[in-house]
Design a protein around this motif. Structure first.
Motif, PDB file in Angstrom:
ATOM      1  N   ASN A 180       0.834  -0.871   0.249  1.00 33.01           N
ATOM      2  CA  ASN A 180      -0.424  -0.242  -0.008  1.00 33.01           C
ATOM      3  C   ASN A 180       0.516   1.545  -0.064  1.00 33.01           C
ATOM      4  N   PRO A 181       1.141   1.332  -1.256  1.00 29.92           N
ATOM      5  CA  PRO A 181       2.724   2.407  -0.905  1.00 29.92           C
ATOM      6  C   PRO A 181       1.920   4.177  -1.599  1.00 29.92           C
ATOM      7  N   VAL A 182       3.338   5.260  -1.231  1.00 30.79           N
ATOM      8  CA  VAL A 182       2.269   6.459  -1.683  1.00 30.79           C
ATOM      9  C   VAL A 182       2.755   6.419  -2.916  1.00 30.79           C
ATOM     10  N   LEU A 183       1.585   7.535  -3.193  1.00 29.21           N
ATOM     11  CA  LEU A 183       1.967   8.233  -5.395  1.00 29.21           C
ATOM     12  C   LEU A 183       3.961   8.643  -5.437  1.00 29.21           C
ATOM     13  N   LYS A 184       4.566   8.235  -5.551  1.00 31.54           N
ATOM     14  CA  LYS A 184       5.619   8.672  -5.867  1.00 31.54           C
ATOM     15  C   LYS A 184       5.955   9.396  -7.501  1.00 31.54           C
ATOM     16  N   HIS A 185       6.629   9.960  -7.399  1.00 32.80           N
ATOM     17  CA  HIS A 185       7.775  10.828  -8.744  1.00 32.80           C
ATOM     18  C   HIS A 185       8.474   9.648  -9.353  1.00 32.80           C
ATOM     19  N   PRO A 186       7.980   8.657 -10.744  1.00 38.91           N
ATOM     20  CA  PRO A 186       8.590   7.332 -11.389  1.00 38.91           C
ATOM     21  C   PRO A 186      10.106   8.147 -11.390  1.00 38.91           C
ATOM     22  N   LEU A 187      10.402   9.345 -11.519  1.00 39.08           N
ATOM     23  CA  LEU A 187      12.211   9.808 -12.153  1.00 39.08           C
ATOM     24  C   LEU A 187      12.368   9.740 -10.812  1.00 39.08           C
ATOM     25  N   THR A 188      12.242  10.574  -9.881  1.00 42.21           N
ATOM     26  CA  THR A 188      12.695  11.555  -8.492  1.00 42.21           C
ATOM     27  C   THR A 188      12.173  10.570  -7.392  1.00 42.21           C
ATOM     28  N   ASN A 189      11.095   9.718  -7.212  1.00 39.75           N
ATOM     29  CA  ASN A 189      10.724   8.453  -6.691  1.00 39.75           C
ATOM     30  C   ASN A 189      10.388   9.516  -4.974  1.00 39.75           C
ATOM     31  N   GLU A 190       9.975  11.014  -5.355  1.00 40.10           N
ATOM     32  CA  GLU A 190       9.449  11.744  -4.408  1.00 40.10           C
ATOM     33  C   GLU A 190       8.291  11.632  -4.390  1.00 40.10           C
ATOM     34  N   PRO A 191       7.597  11.538  -3.375  1.00 45.64           N
ATOM     35  CA  PRO A 191       5.881  11.818  -3.145  1.00 45.64           C
ATOM     36  C   PRO A 191       5.678  13.043  -3.702  1.00 45.64           C
ATOM     37  N   TYR A 192       4.275  13.388  -3.998  1.00 49.87           N
ATOM     38  CA  TYR A 192       3.962  13.576  -4.485  1.00 49.87           C
ATOM     39  C   TYR A 192       2.409  14.288  -4.607  1.00 49.87           C
ATOM     40  N   ILE A 193       1.331  15.492  -4.740  1.00 53.99           N
ATOM     41  CA  ILE A 193       0.076  15.426  -4.691  1.00 53.99           C
ATOM     42  C   ILE A 193      -0.722  15.062  -5.441  1.00 53.99           C
ATOM     43  N   PRO A 194      -1.429  14.559  -6.266  1.00 54.22           N
ATOM     44  CA  PRO A 194      -1.573  14.599  -7.800  1.00 54.22           C
ATOM     45  C   PRO A 194      -2.746  15.871  -7.522  1.00 54.22           C
ATOM     46  N   GLY A 195      -3.356  16.801  -9.090  1.00 55.39           N
ATOM     47  CA  GLY A 195      -3.928  17.769  -8.307  1.00 55.39           C
ATOM     48  C   GLY A 195      -5.615  17.204  -9.065  1.00 55.39           C
ATOM     49  N   SER A 196      -5.519  16.436  -9.000  1.00 55.05           N
ATOM     50  CA  SER A 196      -7.103  15.508  -9.169  1.00 55.05           C
ATOM     51  C   SER A 196      -7.121  14.908  -7.676  1.00 55.05           C
ATOM     52  N   SER A 197      -6.366  14.990  -6.506  1.00 59.18           N
ATOM     53  CA  SER A 197      -7.301  14.467  -5.639  1.00 59.18           C
ATOM     54  C   SER A 197      -7.573  15.787  -4.771  1.00 59.18           C
ATOM     55  N   LEU A 198      -6.866  16.737  -4.655  1.00 61.65           N
ATOM     56  CA  LEU A 198      -6.877  17.995  -4.376  1.00 61.65           C
ATOM     57  C   LEU A 198      -7.936  18.933  -4.635  1.00 61.65           C
ATOM     58  N   LYS A 199      -8.439  18.454  -6.426  1.00 58.97           N
ATOM     59  CA  LYS A 199     -10.036  18.761  -7.242  1.00 58.97           C
ATOM     60  C   LYS A 199     -11.477  17.658  -6.657  1.00 58.97           C
ATOM     61  N   GLY A 200     -10.841  16.412  -6.313  1.00 56.84           N
ATOM     62  CA  GLY A 200     -11.387  15.671  -5.935  1.00 56.84           C
ATOM     63  C   GLY A 200     -11.857  15.678  -4.800  1.00 56.84           C
ATOM     64  N   LYS A 201     -11.698  16.093  -3.412  1.00 56.28           N
ATOM     65  CA  LYS A 201     -11.907  16.245  -2.474  1.00 56.28           C
ATOM     66  C   LYS A 201     -12.490  17.836  -2.276  1.00 56.28           C
ATOM     67  N   ILE A 202     -11.924  18.240  -2.833  1.00 55.37           N
ATOM     68  CA  ILE A 202     -12.524  20.060  -2.506  1.00 55.37           C
ATOM     69  C   ILE A 202     -13.548  20.234  -3.082  1.00 55.37           C
ATOM     70  N   ARG A 203     -14.094  19.385  -4.271  1.00 53.97           N
ATOM     71  CA  ARG A 203     -15.150  19.427  -4.717  1.00 53.97           C
ATOM     72  C   ARG A 203     -16.201  18.491  -3.614  1.00 53.97           C
ATOM     73  N   SER A 204     -16.213  17.124  -3.456  1.00 52.44           N
ATOM     74  CA  SER A 204     -16.638  16.535  -2.480  1.00 52.44           C
ATOM     75  C   SER A 204     -17.287  17.307  -1.496  1.00 52.44           C
ATOM     76  N   LEU A 205     -16.307  17.971  -0.845  1.00 47.18           N
ATOM     77  CA  LEU A 205     -16.842  18.434   0.945  1.00 47.18           C
ATOM     78  C   LEU A 205     -17.718  19.940   0.115  1.00 47.18           C
ATOM     79  N   LEU A 206     -16.824  20.133  -0.034  1.00 52.81           N
ATOM     80  CA  LEU A 206     -18.375  21.369  -1.844  1.00 52.81           C
ATOM     81  C   LEU A 206     -19.845  20.889  -2.005  1.00 52.81           C
ATOM     82  N   GLU A 207     -19.481  19.334  -1.994  1.00 51.25           N
ATOM     83  CA  GLU A 207     -21.210  19.040  -2.431  1.00 51.25           C
ATOM     84  C   GLU A 207     -21.827  18.475  -1.615  1.00 51.25           C
TER      85      GLU A 207
END
Length: 233
Positions: free
Chosen positions: A35-62
């Motif tokens: 159950n790993p976290v999402l990571k950049h394929p080149l740097t192996n750094e974790p990041y937050i995809p825009g889709s996660s931010l948009k989806g969560k904010i949209r669901s909270l507003l709904e």
């Protein structure tokens, strides 16, 4: 319909509790993380995809606007004044005419990568990408036998900061852009505050995903102000 301006929000997302936004576990080695976290394929750094931010904010507003469908699907309607559909967009389907009147999606969420200043602090402390991700073990207990069933997941450790950018487009649909200007505060700014009170990513009910927006700056750019200088050799 005319594009009036862009409103650009920038800042940092400060991880206050472990953050888990799931990545791919297609290849699992013996004893490996399932159950790993999402990571950049080149740097192996974790990041937050825009889709996660948009989806969560949209669901909270709904939820906030009482627009959650009984079937649990993403809200979409034929009301051209609907703040959710106007700002976040909706697939045309049977709402094609309403979509034409509303115009294009107003908000754009960029992927949020490790903040440059935080990365410099990491380097000064001798930290690597492996030091900002933790392996957390949880136990599911059988209610009768009390037998523990362990499960592992990765989380971004508290204190990590990501640089975020949200772009909001203001269109004149016959009102000079007044409606979109109003909806900016009612949806985007409101949604960001709701997200701080809620959680981002998975396992929020078990303590993960508390974040805070910091060093937030809001700037506006009109199309007329955007000039591109081309050097001809």
């Amino acid at each position: 319909m005319k594009l009036v301006k862009y409103i650009v929000i920038t800042g940092k997302i400060n991880v206050l509790t472990g953050l888990h936004i799931g990545g791919s576990s297609d290849i699992i080695e013996i004893g490996g993380m399932d159950n790993p976290v999402l990571k950049h394929p080149l740097t192996n750094e974790p990041y937050i995809p825009g889709s996660s931010l948009k989806g969560k904010i949209r669901s909270l507003l709904e939820l906030s606007f009482n627009k959650v469908n009984n079937n649990g699907e993403v809200h979409k309607c034929d009301d051209e004044k609907c703040p959710i559909c106007r700002v976040f967009g909706a697939s045309p389907d049977k709402q094609e005419e309403a979509a034409k009147r509303r115009g294009p999606t107003r908000v754009i969420f960029r992927d949020a990568f490790i903040d440059d200043e935080y990365r410099r602090e990491m380097q000064e402390k001798g930290l690597t990408v492996y030091d900002i991700v933790e392996e957390k073990t949880e136990n599911a207990l059988n209610r009768i036998t009390a037998k523990a069933v362990p499960r592992k997941l990765e989380r971004v450790v508290p204190g990590v900061k990501f640089a975020f950018e949200v772009v909001y487009r203001v269109f004149d649909t016959g009102d000079g852009g007044e409606t979109d200007e109003k909806l900016f505060g009612e949806t985007i700014m409101r949604g960001m505050k709701l997200l701080e009170l809620d959680c981002l990513g998975g396992y929020g009910s078990r303590g993960s995903g508390k974040i805070k927006f910091e060093d937030v700056e809001i700037k506006s750019y009109s199309p007329e102000e955007l000039k591109i200088e081309v050097e001809v050799s």
